[in-house]
Design a protein around this motif. Structure first.
Motif, PDB file in Angstrom:
ATOM      1  N   ALA A 602       5.259  14.766  -8.806  1.00  0.00           N
ATOM      2  CA  ALA A 602       5.060  13.881  -7.662  1.00  0.00           C
ATOM      3  C   ALA A 602       3.565  13.723  -7.380  1.00  0.00           C
ATOM      4  CB  ALA A 602       5.778  14.448  -6.438  1.00  0.00           C
ATOM      5  N   LEU A 603       2.798  14.797  -7.585  1.00  0.00           N
ATOM      6  CA  LEU A 603       1.340  14.694  -7.425  1.00  0.00           C
ATOM      7  C   LEU A 603       0.752  13.745  -8.458  1.00  0.00           C
ATOM      8  CD1 LEU A 603       0.348  18.406  -6.673  1.00  0.00           C
ATOM      9  CD2 LEU A 603       0.408  16.485  -5.067  1.00  0.00           C
ATOM     10  N   HIS A 604       1.292  13.774  -9.684  1.00  0.00           N
ATOM     11  CA  HIS A 604       0.846  12.796 -10.684  1.00  0.00           C
ATOM     12  C   HIS A 604       1.024  11.378 -10.141  1.00  0.00           C
ATOM     13  CE1 HIS A 604       1.352  15.484 -14.531  1.00  0.00           C
ATOM     14  NE2 HIS A 604       0.653  16.068 -13.589  1.00  0.00           N
ATOM     15  N   GLY A 605       2.162  11.137  -9.489  1.00  0.00           N
ATOM     16  CA  GLY A 605       2.425   9.813  -8.957  1.00  0.00           C
ATOM     17  C   GLY A 605       1.521   9.440  -7.805  1.00  0.00           C
ATOM     18  N   VAL A 606       1.288  10.383  -6.901  1.00  0.00           N
ATOM     19  CA  VAL A 606       0.484  10.056  -5.717  1.00  0.00           C
ATOM     20  C   VAL A 606      -0.977   9.827  -6.092  1.00  0.00           C
ATOM     21  CG1 VAL A 606      -0.273  12.339  -4.882  1.00  0.00           C
ATOM     22  CG2 VAL A 606       0.446  10.585  -3.255  1.00  0.00           C
ATOM     23  N   VAL A 607      -1.440  10.495  -7.157  1.00  0.00           N
ATOM     24  CA  VAL A 607      -2.804  10.280  -7.647  1.00  0.00           C
ATOM     25  C   VAL A 607      -3.019   8.813  -8.025  1.00  0.00           C
ATOM     26  CG1 VAL A 607      -4.158  10.664  -9.762  1.00  0.00           C
ATOM     27  CG2 VAL A 607      -3.412  12.615  -8.390  1.00  0.00           C
ATOM     28  N   LYS A 608      -1.952   8.164  -8.510  1.00  0.00           N
ATOM     29  CA  LYS A 608      -2.087   6.816  -9.054  1.00  0.00           C
ATOM     30  C   LYS A 608      -2.306   5.744  -7.994  1.00  0.00           C
ATOM     31  CE  LYS A 608       0.802   7.978 -13.035  1.00  0.00           C
ATOM     32  NZ  LYS A 608       2.048   7.666 -13.771  1.00  0.00           N
ATOM     33  N   TYR A 609      -2.147   6.101  -6.740  1.00  0.00           N
ATOM     34  CA  TYR A 609      -2.445   5.109  -5.699  1.00  0.00           C
ATOM     35  C   TYR A 609      -3.926   4.749  -5.696  1.00  0.00           C
ATOM     36  CZ  TYR A 609       2.200   5.390  -3.621  1.00  0.00           C
ATOM     37  OH  TYR A 609       3.554   5.316  -3.395  1.00  0.00           O
ATOM     38  N   LEU A 610      -4.778   5.732  -5.956  1.00  0.00           N
ATOM     39  CA  LEU A 610      -6.213   5.445  -5.988  1.00  0.00           C
ATOM     40  C   LEU A 610      -6.509   4.562  -7.199  1.00  0.00           C
ATOM     41  CD1 LEU A 610      -9.065   5.952  -4.827  1.00  0.00           C
ATOM     42  CD2 LEU A 610      -9.240   7.871  -6.432  1.00  0.00           C
ATOM     43  N   GLY A 611      -7.199   3.455  -6.959  1.00  0.00           N
ATOM     44  CA  GLY A 611      -7.410   2.504  -8.049  1.00  0.00           C
ATOM     45  C   GLY A 611      -6.092   1.947  -8.540  1.00  0.00           C
ATOM     46  N   ARG A 705      -9.332   5.264 -14.078  1.00  0.00           N
ATOM     47  CA  ARG A 705      -9.072   5.105 -12.647  1.00  0.00           C
ATOM     48  C   ARG A 705     -10.369   4.755 -11.921  1.00  0.00           C
ATOM     49  NH1 ARG A 705      -4.811   6.283 -10.992  1.00  0.00           N
ATOM     50  NH2 ARG A 705      -4.478   8.004 -12.462  1.00  0.00           N
ATOM     51  N   LEU A 706     -11.439   5.482 -12.237  1.00  0.00           N
ATOM     52  CA  LEU A 706     -12.713   5.208 -11.563  1.00  0.00           C
ATOM     53  C   LEU A 706     -13.258   3.842 -11.948  1.00  0.00           C
ATOM     54  CD1 LEU A 706     -14.502   8.684 -11.647  1.00  0.00           C
ATOM     55  CD2 LEU A 706     -13.187   7.617  -9.806  1.00  0.00           C
ATOM     56  N   ALA A 707     -12.978   3.386 -13.171  1.00  0.00           N
ATOM     57  CA  ALA A 707     -13.377   2.023 -13.533  1.00  0.00           C
ATOM     58  C   ALA A 707     -12.637   0.999 -12.678  1.00  0.00           C
ATOM     59  CB  ALA A 707     -13.111   1.780 -15.016  1.00  0.00           C
ATOM     60  N   ARG A 708     -11.359   1.249 -12.410  1.00  0.00           N
ATOM     61  CA  ARG A 708     -10.616   0.332 -11.536  1.00  0.00           C
ATOM     62  C   ARG A 708     -11.167   0.391 -10.114  1.00  0.00           C
ATOM     63  NH1 ARG A 708      -6.251   2.465 -14.546  1.00  0.00           N
ATOM     64  NH2 ARG A 708      -5.553   3.820 -12.838  1.00  0.00           N
ATOM     65  N   VAL A 709     -11.496   1.602  -9.656  1.00  0.00           N
ATOM     66  CA  VAL A 709     -12.081   1.718  -8.324  1.00  0.00           C
ATOM     67  C   VAL A 709     -13.329   0.851  -8.223  1.00  0.00           C
ATOM     68  CG1 VAL A 709     -13.299   3.295  -6.761  1.00  0.00           C
ATOM     69  CG2 VAL A 709     -11.131   3.997  -7.796  1.00  0.00           C
ATOM     70  N   ALA A 710     -14.194   0.918  -9.239  1.00  0.00           N
ATOM     71  CA  ALA A 710     -15.422   0.112  -9.227  1.00  0.00           C
ATOM     72  C   ALA A 710     -15.103  -1.377  -9.213  1.00  0.00           C
ATOM     73  CB  ALA A 710     -16.284   0.469 -10.442  1.00  0.00           C
ATOM     74  N   ASN A 711     -14.158  -1.797 -10.046  1.00  0.00           N
ATOM     75  CA  ASN A 711     -13.811  -3.208 -10.134  1.00  0.00           C
ATOM     76  C   ASN A 711     -13.180  -3.717  -8.849  1.00  0.00           C
ATOM     77  OD1 ASN A 711     -14.033  -4.659 -12.956  1.00  0.00           O
ATOM     78  ND2 ASN A 711     -13.613  -2.505 -13.404  1.00  0.00           N
ATOM     79  N   PHE A 712     -12.226  -2.964  -8.303  1.00  0.00           N
ATOM     80  CA  PHE A 712     -11.516  -3.433  -7.113  1.00  0.00           C
ATOM     81  C   PHE A 712     -12.432  -3.444  -5.887  1.00  0.00           C
ATOM     82  CE2 PHE A 712      -7.309  -1.652  -9.034  1.00  0.00           C
ATOM     83  CZ  PHE A 712      -7.356  -2.634 -10.005  1.00  0.00           C
ATOM     84  N   HIS A 713     -13.365  -2.485  -5.829  1.00  0.00           N
ATOM     85  CA  HIS A 713     -14.313  -2.478  -4.708  1.00  0.00           C
ATOM     86  C   HIS A 713     -15.282  -3.656  -4.815  1.00  0.00           C
ATOM     87  CE1 HIS A 713     -16.746  -0.824  -1.481  1.00  0.00           C
ATOM     88  NE2 HIS A 713     -17.821  -0.936  -2.247  1.00  0.00           N
ATOM     89  N   ASP A 716     -13.448  -6.564  -3.389  1.00  0.00           N
ATOM     90  CA  ASP A 716     -13.146  -6.484  -1.963  1.00  0.00           C
ATOM     91  C   ASP A 716     -13.749  -5.187  -1.436  1.00  0.00           C
ATOM     92  OD1 ASP A 716     -12.120  -6.222   0.579  1.00  0.00           O
ATOM     93  OD2 ASP A 716     -10.060  -6.728   0.028  1.00  0.00           O
ATOM     94  N   ALA A 717     -14.734  -5.292  -0.604  1.00  0.00           N
ATOM     95  CA  ALA A 717     -15.422  -4.111  -0.083  1.00  0.00           C
ATOM     96  C   ALA A 717     -14.510  -3.235   0.754  1.00  0.00           C
ATOM     97  CB  ALA A 717     -16.641  -4.530   0.748  1.00  0.00           C
ATOM     98  N   GLY A 718     -13.352  -3.772   1.159  1.00  0.00           N
ATOM     99  CA  GLY A 718     -12.406  -2.959   1.912  1.00  0.00           C
ATOM    100  C   GLY A 718     -11.716  -1.914   1.064  1.00  0.00           C
ATOM    101  N   ASN A 719     -11.686  -2.115  -0.268  1.00  0.00           N
ATOM    102  CA  ASN A 719     -11.101  -1.116  -1.151  1.00  0.00           C
ATOM    103  C   ASN A 719     -12.060   0.069  -1.303  1.00  0.00           C
ATOM    104  OD1 ASN A 719      -8.668  -2.472  -1.878  1.00  0.00           O
ATOM    105  ND2 ASN A 719      -9.828  -3.792  -3.283  1.00  0.00           N
ATOM    106  N   PRO A 720     -11.527   1.260  -1.544  1.00  0.00           N
ATOM    107  CA  PRO A 720     -12.420   2.408  -1.758  1.00  0.00           C
ATOM    108  C   PRO A 720     -13.373   2.125  -2.916  1.00  0.00           C
ATOM    109  CG  PRO A 720     -10.129   3.122  -1.596  1.00  0.00           C
ATOM    110  CD  PRO A 720     -10.101   1.628  -1.666  1.00  0.00           C
ATOM    111  N   GLY A 721     -14.611   2.561  -2.765  1.00  0.00           N
ATOM    112  CA  GLY A 721     -15.599   2.420  -3.830  1.00  0.00           C
ATOM    113  C   GLY A 721     -15.924   3.761  -4.450  1.00  0.00           C
ATOM    114  N   LEU A 722     -16.701   3.736  -5.505  1.00  0.00           N
ATOM    115  CA  LEU A 722     -17.044   4.974  -6.201  1.00  0.00           C
ATOM    116  C   LEU A 722     -17.773   5.951  -5.287  1.00  0.00           C
ATOM    117  CD1 LEU A 722     -18.192   3.532  -9.646  1.00  0.00           C
ATOM    118  CD2 LEU A 722     -16.141   4.897  -9.189  1.00  0.00           C
ATOM    119  N   ASP A 723     -18.683   5.438  -4.478  1.00  0.00           N
ATOM    120  CA  ASP A 723     -19.432   6.325  -3.593  1.00  0.00           C
ATOM    121  C   ASP A 723     -18.500   7.014  -2.600  1.00  0.00           C
ATOM    122  OD1 ASP A 723     -22.149   7.220  -2.483  1.00  0.00           O
ATOM    123  OD2 ASP A 723     -21.204   6.318  -0.708  1.00  0.00           O
TER     124      ASP A 723
END
Length: 832
Positions: A602-611, A705-713, A716-723
């Motif tokens: 279940a933790l594997h699944g919840v991790v996937k929400y980020l990015g 995942r972090l590449a998606r975080v960078a792209n999605f941020h 849209d600045a409302g999405n979590p960013g790398l920083d």
């Protein structure tokens, strides 16, 4: 009413497929001995499953042979009408190695190939054309250009021994006593030594061989000899330098193409496919095509079928049980397998699936029998549902389902680990009920593969919509706070199973109605909200939380909350009641393993929400949403829930548990030590905490995942960013802990160490997005500055800070060596 039956009514009757499975039994002719019915799901099936009268093989053998025992030769007889004619060659490993690495089981299928025998002077060659290259519907000249652009293969050469009345007899020993399956190469790849076939220790087993009107079966007993066998080989073989295994060769007449229309693949349907290059495509294609893998199912009454009536197939799909399967597994396997009889009704077929006894004296490797096999290894491993297919059309012809005997032992350990939390009344489901419920589902899953259906890892969040997911037991707490196992496993197929069966097995009278009908079936599924994701898209690095293996729950938030809640109760109550009086206390190790990691997947699944990003295998015009970035609030919630699991209170194992578990004794092989220890004989909570933290943080900060975080941020600045993400991970790990107890402080240092290692890995990761590396290095520099300002604390804290500081300095000096940094092992638990 079952969900499978309800969907028969939900989907329009005019589109229900009439799936009559013409199995190899029907293609090749009836076996010589009647089959005995084992199970029928309903009274109206009994008549269809009644034993059939024996049909003796009085026709000419497909390819006859004889064994020259003195010369240790196999002499194959080739009549004139067989020379130059295509047929199917299939290779199966008849006896197994008993190990997981390399995996080589009894009944494991090898290659399948369309071959032919051609005479060239005083020899006969076995030729294999390249069916991966085609020009469907093109001219003969275009087909020739495609074929001549790629190689074919000569797979064997047979010297002619004699010739009489148009029948050529060849010495085929060199091929049939060779390592076609590739045992030696698998041993070498697994580091188990270099081996080769020893001809003088090998022979043809006449008793397990035979020639029939439409198939010839040849069993070779091969001895492999080599030096310096590996440890795994020495464990399973009486003499690791000389191992004898059997390979089975089937030479089979190709099925009549009349009555079977190859069906174009559709990546949305979850049906396997036979893929090839099609150079008849125009500029609007990509030269890639494929046919769906499916059995030949034809309605016995097409007119009634088209009226929407359930009809029986011309030939049912018949599976046979390995006689060695004991009870209660045997009954469970039959019951789970027979789910497909009901599921096939959604395709318009009645009595389409049978499970029978293997006829007495029959060879289970005979190409006329589909088998459910019982396989054993020295440890837990996978069960498998492969099949042989006609490479030309995708028609499934033969299968050997391999059911692993260890899986129920794993399920029993899971059940037993929960027993102490049940109280004096015990769990509300017995051990046998729990394990056999899993085996029913498990058998249905593996047979589903042989029916042509791939994994669908979305079922857990869609009301258990398919048996083709990897299910975890659904466990919750009852009103008294005790584990409730009453709904651990679904007792039947689901909506996706009926969808896949309808797509593969709906019978259509012509190509036009087939194209229209298949499109309508897929659109109905899309409109009903049924989804399908498979393969690597369910990995820990994946973007869709719903596509996670070994989970149950409407969302991964719900799954994590429930499994965490249950885990706490299991941990609070765990004690020696998890084993029987007189059992070694070391057995508690494997009983506790699934308790400590009850929430792991279940933790594997919840991790996937980020990015996170939901997606579908969409096509233009099918009304599916191709991609959807998950809401920012869900991304942040998923990150925080994953980090919550790494708090010391969640990682802590009470001393009363660790004090109960000694190492295995000298009378065991240590296989019950599922939880590793870097502390030798002592149960090691630090190692377990570090392994879990490694899984969570490696997943949370995975390069993709972090590449998606960078792209999605960036979009849209409302999405979590790398920083934000990296800063929050450091804040939750290195920026907390002022009020920790001594044990909590040690566990927090474990998580800090893992967080530092993962950040160092990302900063030095040549495969990561440059922005990811830059952000990781920026936060490492900030952490370095912070650590240089820290002082005091216990000796353990000072040593921890000093090591972290040195590692950071080595990184910024260009001397970081990731392999030199100590790592916590991730626990490799057996699949549940």
């Amino acid at each position: 009413m079952s969900l499978a039956r309800s969907l028969v009514r939900t989907f329009p009757r005019s589109l229900r497929p009439a799936a009559a499975a013409l199995v190899l039994l029907g293609v090749l002719g009836a076996p010589t001995t009647p089959a005995t019915l084992l199970a029928a799901p309903a009274p109206d099936v009994a008549a269809a499953n009644a034993p059939a009268p024996a049909t003796p093989d009085t026709e000419q053998a497909f390819l006859d042979f004889r064994v020259d025992a003195e010369g240790n030769r196999l002499l194959l007889e080739i009549p004139a009408d067989r020379m130059g004619q295509d047929f199917l060659y299939m290779n199966t490993l008849a006896t197994g190695l008993g190990a997981n690495a390399p995996l080589m089981d009894r009944g494991q299928v090898g290659i399948e190939a369309v071959v032919r025998l051609e005479r060239r002077g005083n020899r006969v060659l076995m030729m294999r054309d390249n069916w991966n290259v085609r020009a469907e519907g093109g001219s003969d000249a275009l087909l020739r250009s495609a074929r001549e652009s790629f190689p074919t293969s000569v797979v064997a050469t047979f010297p002619i021994d004699s010739e009489d009345g148009g029948t050529v007899t060849v010495d085929a020993s060199s091929f049939f006593m060779s390592d076609v399956f590739g045992v030696a190469s698998r041993l070498r790849s697994a580091g188990q030594g270099s081996f080769q076939v020893s001809r003088d220790r090998s022979w043809i087993d006449e008793e397990s061989s035979g020639a029939f009107p439409r198939n010839t079966e040849i069993r070779a007993v091969l001895t492999f000899t080599g030096d310096q066998p590996g440890a795994a080989l020495r464990m399973v073989a009486p003499d690791g330098s000389s191992i004898t295994m059997e390979q089975h060769h089937s030479l089979v007449a190709l099925p009549d193409p009349q009555g079977f229309r190859p069906r174009l693949r559709d990546g949305r349907s979850s049906i396997f496919s036979v893929n090839f290059m099609d150079f008849a495509q125009g500029i609007d294609g990509d030269y890639r095509s494929g046919f769906a893998a499916r059995w030949r199912l034809i309605p016995s009454d097409p007119a009634a079928y088209l009226r929407g009536e359930l009809v029986e197939p011309v030939e049912p799909l018949v599976f046979h049980m390995d006689p060695g399967i004991p009870e209660p597994y045997r009954t469970a396997f039959i019951e789970g397998g027979m789910w497909w009889n009901e599921i096939l009704e959604s395709a318009g077929f009645r009595n389409a699936f049978h499970i029978r006894d293997l006829p007495e004296g029959a060879n289970p490797m005979d190409a006329r029998y589909n088998m459910v096999y019982w396989v054993h290894r020295v440890g837990p491993g996978p069960s498998v549902g492969p099949s042989f297919r006609d490479p030309r059309t995708g028609e499934i012809l033969k299968t050997v389902v391999r059911m692993d005997s260890h899986r129920s032992l794993v399920n029993y350990n899971i059940w037993r680990g929960m027993l102490p939390a049940a109280g004096p009344e015990g769990l509300n489901v017995s051990a046998e009920e729990f394990t056999m419920a899993r085996r029913r589902q498990h058998t249905a899953h593996e047979i589903g593969h042989t029916i042509g259906i791939a994994h669908n890892f979305l079922a857990g969040t869609q009301g258990r919509s398919t048996v083709m997911d990897y299910p975890a037991p659904l466990v919750d707490l009852d009103a008294d706070g005790r584990p409730d196992l009453s709904e651990a496993y679904r007792p039947e197929g689901g909506a996706w199973d009926t969808l896949a069966v309808r797509y593969a097995y709906t019978w259509f009278p012509d190509e036009a109605s087939e194209e229209e009908g298949l499109d309508a079936i897929m659109q109905e599924a899309i409109d009903a909200g049924l989804r399908y994701l498979t393969g690597g898209h369910a990995a820990l690095s994946g973007s869709d939380p719903a596509a996670t293996q070994w989970v149950e729950g409407s969302t991964m938030f719900e799954a994590t909350e429930r499994t965490t809640r249950v885990r706490r109760v299991l941990m609070e109550n765990f004690d020696e009641r998890a084993i029987d009086p007189g059992e070694p206390m070391s057995v508690l190790n494997m009983r506790f393993a699934h308790v400590y990691l009850h929430h792991r997947y279940a933790l594997h699944g919840v991790v996937k929400y980020l990015g996170g990003m939901e997606f579908n295998y969409a096509r233009r015009g099918d009304r599916q949403v191709p991609t959807r970035i998950l809401p920012a609030a869900e991304q942040r919630r998923g990150m925080e829930m994953a980090l919550d699991a790494l708090e010391p209170a969640e990682l802590h194992i009470p001393a009363r548990i660790t004090d109960l578990i000694p190492p295995p004794g000298p009378d065991t092989d240590g296989s019950e030590r599922w939880l590793p220890s870097m502390a030798g004989p002592a149960m090691d909570p630090i190692t377990l905490a570090g392994g879990l933290a490694t899984e969570v943080l490696d997943g949370l900060l995975h390069r993709e995942r972090l590449a998606r975080v960078a792209n999605f941020h960036a979009r849209d600045a409302g999405n979590p960013g790398l920083d934000e993400v990296l800063g929050r991970v450091l804040e939750r790990t290195w920026g907390a802990g002022s009020g920790d107890s001594r044990e909590e402080a040690e566990l927090r240092r474990v998580v800090q160490r893992v967080a530092l290692d993962v950040l160092l890995d990302r900063a030095g990761d040549a495969g990561a997005l440059p922005q990811v590396r830059a952000a990781a290095e920026y936060h490492l520099a900030a952490l370095h500055d912070d650590l240089r300002g820290r002082s005091g604390g216990t000796p353990e804290a000072r040593a921890h800070l000093a090591q972290a500081t040195r590692d950071l300095e080595r990184y910024f000096d260009g001397r970081d060596d990731p392999d030199a940094r100590s790592r916590f092992p991730v626990v490799p638990l057996p699949w549940p």
